[in-house]
Design a protein around this motif. Structure first.
Motif, PDB file in Angstrom:
ATOM      1  N   ILE A  41       0.819  -1.217   0.000  1.00 35.11           N
ATOM      2  CA  ILE A  41       0.000   0.000   0.000  1.00 35.11           C
ATOM      3  C   ILE A  41       0.851   1.264   0.000  1.00 35.11           C
ATOM      4  N   TYR A  42       1.744   1.388   0.975  1.00 39.72           N
ATOM      5  CA  TYR A  42       2.453   2.651   1.153  1.00 39.72           C
ATOM      6  C   TYR A  42       3.637   2.822   0.195  1.00 39.72           C
ATOM      7  N   PHE A  43       4.532   1.840   0.175  1.00 36.88           N
ATOM      8  CA  PHE A  43       5.726   1.974  -0.655  1.00 36.88           C
ATOM      9  C   PHE A  43       5.393   1.994  -2.148  1.00 36.88           C
ATOM     10  N   SER A  44       4.413   1.210  -2.558  1.00 36.79           N
ATOM     11  CA  SER A  44       4.100   1.100  -3.985  1.00 36.79           C
ATOM     12  C   SER A  44       3.731   2.460  -4.580  1.00 36.79           C
ATOM     13  N   TYR A  45       3.031   3.285  -3.812  1.00 39.83           N
ATOM     14  CA  TYR A  45       2.675   4.620  -4.305  1.00 39.83           C
ATOM     15  C   TYR A  45       3.918   5.491  -4.459  1.00 39.83           C
ATOM     16  N   LYS A  46       4.794   5.429  -3.468  1.00 38.83           N
ATOM     17  CA  LYS A  46       6.009   6.244  -3.541  1.00 38.83           C
ATOM     18  C   LYS A  46       6.857   5.856  -4.755  1.00 38.83           C
ATOM     19  N   ARG A  47       6.997   4.560  -4.988  1.00 37.67           N
ATOM     20  CA  ARG A  47       7.809   4.090  -6.112  1.00 37.67           C
ATOM     21  C   ARG A  47       7.187   4.511  -7.447  1.00 37.67           C
ATOM     22  N   TYR A  48       5.880   4.377  -7.547  1.00 37.76           N
ATOM     23  CA  TYR A  48       5.181   4.739  -8.784  1.00 37.76           C
ATOM     24  C   TYR A  48       5.344   6.230  -9.094  1.00 37.76           C
ATOM     25  N   ILE A  49       5.103   7.073  -8.071  1.00 35.83           N
ATOM     26  CA  ILE A  49       5.232   8.515  -8.265  1.00 35.83           C
ATOM     27  C   ILE A  49       6.672   8.881  -8.621  1.00 35.83           C
ATOM     28  N   ALA A  50       7.636   8.268  -7.945  1.00 35.78           N
ATOM     29  CA  ALA A  50       9.047   8.558  -8.204  1.00 35.78           C
ATOM     30  C   ALA A  50       9.429   8.237  -9.641  1.00 35.78           C
ATOM     31  N   GLU A  51       8.987   7.091 -10.146  1.00 35.56           N
ATOM     32  CA  GLU A  51       9.328   6.692 -11.504  1.00 35.56           C
ATOM     33  C   GLU A  51       8.661   7.603 -12.538  1.00 35.56           C
ATOM     34  N   MET A  52       7.448   8.034 -12.269  1.00 36.78           N
ATOM     35  CA  MET A  52       6.767   8.958 -13.176  1.00 36.78           C
ATOM     36  C   MET A  52       7.462  10.318 -13.212  1.00 36.78           C
ATOM     37  N   PHE A  80       0.964  15.530  -0.907  1.00 32.11           N
ATOM     38  CA  PHE A  80       1.337  16.909  -0.578  1.00 32.11           C
ATOM     39  C   PHE A  80       2.159  17.026   0.707  1.00 32.11           C
ATOM     40  N   TYR A  81       2.623  15.909   1.221  1.00 27.65           N
ATOM     41  CA  TYR A  81       3.463  15.941   2.427  1.00 27.65           C
ATOM     42  C   TYR A  81       4.885  16.272   2.000  1.00 27.65           C
ATOM     43  N   ILE A  82       5.321  17.493   2.265  1.00 29.03           N
ATOM     44  CA  ILE A  82       6.592  17.996   1.746  1.00 29.03           C
ATOM     45  C   ILE A  82       7.790  17.151   2.172  1.00 29.03           C
ATOM     46  N   PRO A  83       7.937  16.774   3.464  1.00 27.91           N
ATOM     47  CA  PRO A  83       9.087  15.934   3.831  1.00 27.91           C
ATOM     48  C   PRO A  83       9.109  14.601   3.084  1.00 27.91           C
ATOM     49  N   GLY A  84       7.946  14.113   2.639  1.00 29.96           N
ATOM     50  CA  GLY A  84       7.898  12.850   1.910  1.00 29.96           C
ATOM     51  C   GLY A  84       8.550  12.915   0.551  1.00 29.96           C
ATOM     52  N   TRP A  85       8.740  14.117   0.036  1.00 27.54           N
ATOM     53  CA  TRP A  85       9.348  14.258  -1.292  1.00 27.54           C
ATOM     54  C   TRP A  85      10.844  13.954  -1.264  1.00 27.54           C
ATOM     55  N   ILE A  86      11.396  13.748  -0.079  1.00 30.58           N
ATOM     56  CA  ILE A  86      12.789  13.295   0.001  1.00 30.58           C
ATOM     57  C   ILE A  86      12.943  11.951  -0.705  1.00 30.58           C
ATOM     58  N   ASN A  87      11.881  11.161  -0.710  1.00 25.01           N
ATOM     59  CA  ASN A  87      11.918   9.874  -1.404  1.00 25.01           C
ATOM     60  C   ASN A  87      12.160  10.056  -2.899  1.00 25.01           C
ATOM     61  N   TYR A  88      11.567  11.068  -3.474  1.00 26.01           N
ATOM     62  CA  TYR A  88      11.708  11.296  -4.910  1.00 26.01           C
ATOM     63  C   TYR A  88      13.084  11.869  -5.247  1.00 26.01           C
ATOM     64  N   ILE A  89      13.620  12.641  -4.312  1.00 26.73           N
ATOM     65  CA  ILE A  89      14.987  13.141  -4.501  1.00 26.73           C
ATOM     66  C   ILE A  89      15.975  11.973  -4.481  1.00 26.73           C
ATOM     67  N   ASN A  96      16.798   4.362  -7.962  1.00 23.93           N
ATOM     68  CA  ASN A  96      16.271   3.155  -7.338  1.00 23.93           C
ATOM     69  C   ASN A  96      15.789   3.457  -5.919  1.00 23.93           C
ATOM     70  N   LEU A  97      14.546   3.879  -5.800  1.00 20.02           N
ATOM     71  CA  LEU A  97      13.944   4.052  -4.475  1.00 20.02           C
ATOM     72  C   LEU A  97      13.572   2.666  -3.964  1.00 20.02           C
ATOM     73  N   SER A  98      14.407   2.102  -3.105  1.00 20.23           N
ATOM     74  CA  SER A  98      14.217   0.733  -2.639  1.00 20.23           C
ATOM     75  C   SER A  98      13.312   0.693  -1.412  1.00 20.23           C
ATOM     76  N   LEU A  99      12.856  -0.516  -1.100  1.00 19.91           N
ATOM     77  CA  LEU A  99      12.038  -0.716   0.095  1.00 19.91           C
ATOM     78  C   LEU A  99      12.838  -0.373   1.348  1.00 19.91           C
ATOM     79  N   HIS A 100      14.137  -0.622   1.319  1.00 25.55           N
ATOM     80  CA  HIS A 100      15.000  -0.299   2.458  1.00 25.55           C
ATOM     81  C   HIS A 100      15.121   1.214   2.630  1.00 25.55           C
ATOM     82  N   ASN A 101      15.254   1.948   1.517  1.00 28.98           N
ATOM     83  CA  ASN A 101      15.281   3.414   1.594  1.00 28.98           C
ATOM     84  C   ASN A 101      14.016   3.940   2.262  1.00 28.98           C
TER      85      ASN A 101
END
Length: 414
Positions: A41-52, A80-89, A96-101
């Motif tokens: 649920i949670y990581f899959s969204y981050k990975r999808y957004i990052a790749e896009m 819209f959670y600004i600190p969460g955008w560190i994942n995309y950086i 490679n935004l990994s599950l461990h990251n």
């Protein structure tokens, strides 16, 4: 002296930020993973957004779920959670935004929470070394570590102590700094993607804002010149953050209402997770007997010391500083109030609220509201630990070795 104090504060900050990664080393070193909905649920969204985003696409829709799902209004996506955008950086540079990251990002929420606890306790006149110990202990609390399976919840909770810290700063008339801390803390809570904690935070902030200026204001050291002015200045950053987040929150509510079981005033839904007296007792002394959704066990030594503080308050009332006395009693009353409310269908207070307060009936897992009194458990511990040392004729400020030993011992009892 000032340089030494600044050095101690900087050192404390570094220790607090690093400690959660050390304490949770099996996760931070990738030895074990985090279960529940963490991955799918949670990581899959981050990975999808990052790749896009790397492809130059700003995704607003998730086409892979059913016939399509809104991405921007799905709280799981934490859009819209600004600190969460560190994942995309991270993904932009590493490809490679990994599950461990993502696990490290989630643990960082505990670091944020702990640091907020430290600064908040310092504004309540808690000695630096005890505030440091309390901030480190939060990592050992089952109420906090169980949130790792819900990254959005962990990051929503992370900013609650910072808002409390901002409120205290307003009492000391540090208006500009207070405004910024409250505004950004609350906007992060609102956008972290865990709507439950938005409602729970109201149970924390409203009584705190009402009573803390009365508790902290001191004759001879005028912190507030006018209570109405204080409430007005507090209202500004909170209301501004709600105003900015409101359009998104309304769409999130509309999105959630379209899902299964997200109906209004469903008693069975609202009381699905049971948390009763046995769970409350277990949260203090024996966590396996308590529901994981609400337990807040922080180690048996924390329980013993808070018990000591309560006994000391009764038997040595005249020896306790008036501010410590008021803070301990306020924490205790707040704890009793929230505990009774968290009993759900066994609580007349909850039943009344369910019938009369909007949103109560459409939410479930109410035992998780216990996250809001974790700071006050640490406050009671801090005060109790102070008087425990004083009862042994020892100074808290000169007990660095005992501080470290205490932390190790408490960690072993988790």
């Amino acid at each position: 002296m000032k340089i030494d104090l600044e050095f101690k504060t900087r050192t404390s900050i570094i220790i607090i930020l690093i400690w959660p990664f050390i304490f949770l080393f099996p996760i931070s070193f990738g030895i074990i993973g985090i279960g529940n909905d963490f991955d799918l649920i949670y990581f899959s969204y981050k990975r999808y957004i990052a790749e896009m985003l790397v492809e130059g696409i700003i995704p607003l829709w998730s086409p892979s779920e059913g016939t399509g799902f809104s991405l921007i209004f799905n709280p799981f996506a934490q859009y819209f959670y600004i600190p969460g955008w560190i994942n995309y950086i991270v993904h932009f540079f590493s490809k490679n935004l990994s599950l461990h990251n993502y696990a490290l990002y989630t643990i960082s929420a505990i670091s944020i929470f702990s640091l907020g606890i430290f600064f908040w306790l310092r504004t309540l006149k808690i000695e630096s070394s005890i505030a440091l110990l309390s901030a480190l202990l939060i990592t050992c609390s089952l109420k906090v570590t169980e949130l790792l399976r819900f990254p959005n919840a962990a990051h929503a909770a992370a900013w609650m102590p910072w808002a409390l810290y901002g409120i205290n700063l307003m009492i000391f008339q540090r208006v500009k700094l207070s405004f910024y801390i409250i505004f950004f803390s609350n906007i992060f809570i609102l956008t972290a993607g865990y709507p439950y904690f938005i409602v729970y935070s109201l149970f924390l902030f409203i009584p705190y804002i009402i009573f803390i200026p009365i508790i902290l204001n001191k004759k001879g050291e005028i912190y507030l010149t006018n209570y109405l002015v204080f409430y007005f200045y507090i209202f500004l950053p909170f209301s501004l953050s709600y105003l900015i987040a409101l359009p998104w929150l309304l769409k999130v509510k509309e999105f959630l209402n379209s899902l299964v079981d997200r109906t209004e005033n469903n008693w069975e839904f609202a009381t699905e997770h049971v948390f009763y007296w046995k769970d409350s007792v277990g949260s203090w002394v024996f966590p396996p007997s308590s529901s994981t959704e609400g337990w807040y066990y922080s180690g048996i030594l924390v329980t013993i010391l808070i018990g000591f503080g309560l006994v000391y308050l009764i038997t040595n009332n005249s020896k306790i500083n008036i501010l410590d006395k008021k803070l301990f009693l306020f924490s205790l009353i707040f704890f009793i109030f929230i505990t009774y409310f968290s009993w759900g269908k066994y609580s007349l207070l909850f039943e009344w609220s369910w019938n009369n307060v909007p949103l109560i009936g459409s939410l479930r897992t109410w035992p998780r509201i216990n996250i809001i009194f974790v700071p006050f458990i640490l406050l009671m511990f801090s005060i109790a630990f102070k008087y425990f040392l004083l009862s042994k004729n020892e100074s808290p400020s000169t007990n660095t070795n005992k501080l470290i030993i205490s932390l190790v011992l408490i960690s072993l009892f988790i």
